[in-house]
Write a protein that holds these residues in place. Structure first.
Motif, PDB file in Angstrom:
ATOM      1  N   SER A  53       0.890  -1.288   0.141  1.00 39.99           N
ATOM      2  CA  SER A  53       0.008   0.059  -0.011  1.00 39.99           C
ATOM      3  C   SER A  53       0.688   1.214  -0.097  1.00 39.99           C
ATOM      4  O   SER A  53       0.209   2.145  -0.312  1.00 39.99           O
ATOM      5  CB  SER A  53      -0.917   0.122   1.353  1.00 39.99           C
ATOM      6  OG  SER A  53      -0.321   0.274   2.352  1.00 39.99           O
ATOM      7  N   VAL A  54       2.078   1.234   0.220  1.00 42.91           N
ATOM      8  CA  VAL A  54       3.119   2.271   0.333  1.00 42.91           C
ATOM      9  C   VAL A  54       4.047   2.196  -0.667  1.00 42.91           C
ATOM     10  O   VAL A  54       5.309   2.553  -0.336  1.00 42.91           O
ATOM     11  CB  VAL A  54       3.586   2.626   1.737  1.00 42.91           C
ATOM     12  CG1 VAL A  54       2.533   3.049   2.780  1.00 42.91           C
ATOM     13  CG2 VAL A  54       4.093   1.240   2.263  1.00 42.91           C
ATOM     14  N   GLN A  60       7.550   5.928   3.496  1.00 37.77           N
ATOM     15  CA  GLN A  60       6.282   6.132   3.347  1.00 37.77           C
ATOM     16  C   GLN A  60       5.495   5.505   4.464  1.00 37.77           C
ATOM     17  O   GLN A  60       4.361   6.154   5.063  1.00 37.77           O
ATOM     18  CB  GLN A  60       5.608   5.826   1.838  1.00 37.77           C
ATOM     19  CG  GLN A  60       6.051   6.483   0.746  1.00 37.77           C
ATOM     20  CD  GLN A  60       5.344   6.109  -0.564  1.00 37.77           C
ATOM     21  OE1 GLN A  60       4.209   5.789  -0.705  1.00 37.77           O
ATOM     22  NE2 GLN A  60       6.147   6.269  -1.728  1.00 37.77           N
ATOM     23  N   LEU A  64       2.539   7.033   8.289  1.00 35.60           N
ATOM     24  CA  LEU A  64       1.361   6.446   8.499  1.00 35.60           C
ATOM     25  C   LEU A  64       1.008   6.334  10.058  1.00 35.60           C
ATOM     26  O   LEU A  64       2.132   6.320  10.755  1.00 35.60           O
ATOM     27  CB  LEU A  64       0.838   5.064   8.028  1.00 35.60           C
ATOM     28  CG  LEU A  64       1.036   4.736   6.873  1.00 35.60           C
ATOM     29  CD1 LEU A  64       0.438   3.100   6.566  1.00 35.60           C
ATOM     30  CD2 LEU A  64       0.127   5.716   5.828  1.00 35.60           C
ATOM     31  N   SER A  65      -0.054   7.034  10.255  1.00 34.41           N
ATOM     32  CA  SER A  65      -0.332   7.145  11.735  1.00 34.41           C
ATOM     33  C   SER A  65      -0.921   5.552  12.580  1.00 34.41           C
ATOM     34  O   SER A  65      -1.099   5.052  11.907  1.00 34.41           O
ATOM     35  CB  SER A  65      -1.509   8.191  12.110  1.00 34.41           C
ATOM     36  OG  SER A  65      -2.535   7.781  11.539  1.00 34.41           O
ATOM     37  N   LYS A  67      -3.694   5.374  13.653  1.00 31.06           N
ATOM     38  CA  LYS A  67      -4.933   4.992  13.182  1.00 31.06           C
ATOM     39  C   LYS A  67      -5.173   4.643  11.760  1.00 31.06           C
ATOM     40  O   LYS A  67      -5.885   3.703  11.288  1.00 31.06           O
ATOM     41  CB  LYS A  67      -5.654   6.357  13.283  1.00 31.06           C
ATOM     42  CG  LYS A  67      -6.551   6.733  14.804  1.00 31.06           C
ATOM     43  CD  LYS A  67      -6.979   8.086  14.685  1.00 31.06           C
ATOM     44  CE  LYS A  67      -7.543   8.287  16.115  1.00 31.06           C
ATOM     45  NZ  LYS A  67      -8.659   9.443  15.947  1.00 31.06           N
ATOM     46  N   ASP A  68      -4.281   5.066  10.782  1.00 29.11           N
ATOM     47  CA  ASP A  68      -3.876   4.680   9.543  1.00 29.11           C
ATOM     48  C   ASP A  68      -3.526   3.250   9.608  1.00 29.11           C
ATOM     49  O   ASP A  68      -4.030   2.436   8.767  1.00 29.11           O
ATOM     50  CB  ASP A  68      -2.753   5.515   8.780  1.00 29.11           C
ATOM     51  CG  ASP A  68      -3.277   7.077   8.351  1.00 29.11           C
ATOM     52  OD1 ASP A  68      -4.404   7.288   8.505  1.00 29.11           O
ATOM     53  OD2 ASP A  68      -2.279   7.668   8.475  1.00 29.11           O
ATOM     54  N   LEU A  69      -2.687   2.679  10.277  1.00 34.79           N
ATOM     55  CA  LEU A  69      -2.124   1.455  10.472  1.00 34.79           C
ATOM     56  C   LEU A  69      -3.415   0.590  10.871  1.00 34.79           C
ATOM     57  O   LEU A  69      -3.542  -0.594  10.542  1.00 34.79           O
ATOM     58  CB  LEU A  69      -0.962   1.347  11.281  1.00 34.79           C
ATOM     59  CG  LEU A  69       0.352   1.766  10.781  1.00 34.79           C
ATOM     60  CD1 LEU A  69       1.539   1.769  11.879  1.00 34.79           C
ATOM     61  CD2 LEU A  69       0.857   1.109   9.570  1.00 34.79           C
ATOM     62  N   LYS A  71      -6.545   0.596  10.228  1.00 36.10           N
ATOM     63  CA  LYS A  71      -7.234   0.496   9.008  1.00 36.10           C
ATOM     64  C   LYS A  71      -7.190  -0.934   8.315  1.00 36.10           C
ATOM     65  O   LYS A  71      -7.993  -1.349   7.614  1.00 36.10           O
ATOM     66  CB  LYS A  71      -7.245   1.540   7.973  1.00 36.10           C
ATOM     67  CG  LYS A  71      -7.737   3.100   8.655  1.00 36.10           C
ATOM     68  CD  LYS A  71      -7.627   4.134   7.539  1.00 36.10           C
ATOM     69  CE  LYS A  71      -8.113   5.525   8.272  1.00 36.10           C
ATOM     70  NZ  LYS A  71      -8.091   6.511   7.164  1.00 36.10           N
ATOM     71  N   ALA A  80       0.073  -1.917  15.814  1.00 39.16           N
ATOM     72  CA  ALA A  80       0.099  -0.389  15.116  1.00 39.16           C
ATOM     73  C   ALA A  80       1.444   0.207  15.744  1.00 39.16           C
ATOM     74  O   ALA A  80       2.224   0.980  15.358  1.00 39.16           O
ATOM     75  CB  ALA A  80      -1.075   0.329  14.922  1.00 39.16           C
ATOM     76  N   THR A  84       5.266   1.363  14.535  1.00 36.79           N
ATOM     77  CA  THR A  84       5.561   2.876  14.671  1.00 36.79           C
ATOM     78  C   THR A  84       6.734   2.826  15.492  1.00 36.79           C
ATOM     79  O   THR A  84       7.819   3.804  15.256  1.00 36.79           O
ATOM     80  CB  THR A  84       4.489   3.691  15.265  1.00 36.79           C
ATOM     81  OG1 THR A  84       3.298   3.462  14.333  1.00 36.79           O
ATOM     82  CG2 THR A  84       4.833   5.056  15.167  1.00 36.79           C
TER      83      THR A  84
END
Length: 225
Positions: A53-54, A60, A64-65, A67-69, A71, A80, A84
């Motif tokens: 996806s990145v 990239q 991702l935050s 919350k993005d992860l 998803k 997540a 990070t």
């Protein structure tokens, strides 16, 4: 599906141990960070989907935050945060300079390295600096801590440490709290014993220093090696 249920050739942790970290793909590295996948896909498959996806770009991915992860199906808060955190460690590592390893090319260089550890002690200690082929110090260790008058070193421990760090040279040092720089008979004997043992392993004893509060004695400088 946990990593432990994967075919042996596809287990990232086992592959890491058997073949080394450089053998792992990006998705396998990310799978290890996450620890597990989901009911529908393995950790490696989940990691592959996230990276895809990145555009398989770690930079990239780092944007991702949490919350993005989250998803991504199969990625909860714990996974997540783990992702990070690993990326943040990588960012901090990249921003740091690699410390330059000190070089021992003469007895004074060695004295500068050992004196902070040995010059002001009230009991004897035995230390060793382990060097690579460029005479750079790759490891520094206290090997023994003795009484008022003597500190006995186990030659086997010294050379095991040297082999563990792939050293090609060793500089040893101990202190004389009395302030007497003259080597004792025991000092001379252990030096010769270490030198001869090093020859068998192709690990050279480069010097032995006796350190007092304000000065030092070098076996190499005095022609005793």
């Amino acid at each position: 599906m946990s990593i432990k249920f994967l075919a042996e050739d596809d287990r990232p942790r086992e592959k890491f141990l058997l073949k080394g970290k450089n053998s792992l793909s990006d998705s396998e590295l990310l799978a290890i960070i996450m620890g597990s996948g989901s009911r529908d896909e393995t950790a490696v498959e989940l990691a592959r989907r996230i990276l895809s996806s990145v555009n398989n770009n770690w930079h990239q991915l780092s944007l991702l935050s949490i919350k993005d992860l989250m998803k991504f199906k199969g990625v909860g808060e714990v996974k997540a945060i783990s992702i990070t955190t690993a990326l943040e460690i990588g960012r901090r590592r990249a921003s740091q300079e690699i410390p330059e390893k000190p070089v021992i090319s003469n007895s004074h260089n060695a004295y500068q390295i050992f004196r902070n550890h040995l010059s002001d002690l009230r009991t004897e200690e035995f230390w060793a600096a382990f060097l690579n082929q460029s005479n750079k110090v790759i490891h520094l260790a206290q090997l023994t801590q003795g009484g008022i008058n003597q500190s006995i070193v186990d030659v086997r421990i010294l050379f095991k440490t040297a082999l563990d760090h792939f050293s090609t040279g060793v500089v040893i040092a101990h202190n004389h709290p009395s302030g007497n720089l003259k080597p004792s008979r025991e000092d001379i004997e252990i030096t010769q014993k270490i030198r001869e043992a090093g020859k068998l392993l192709n690990i050279q004893l480069l010097d032995h220093l006796i350190i007092t509060q304000n000065s030092y004695f070098s076996f190499s400088d005095d022609g005793l090696l």
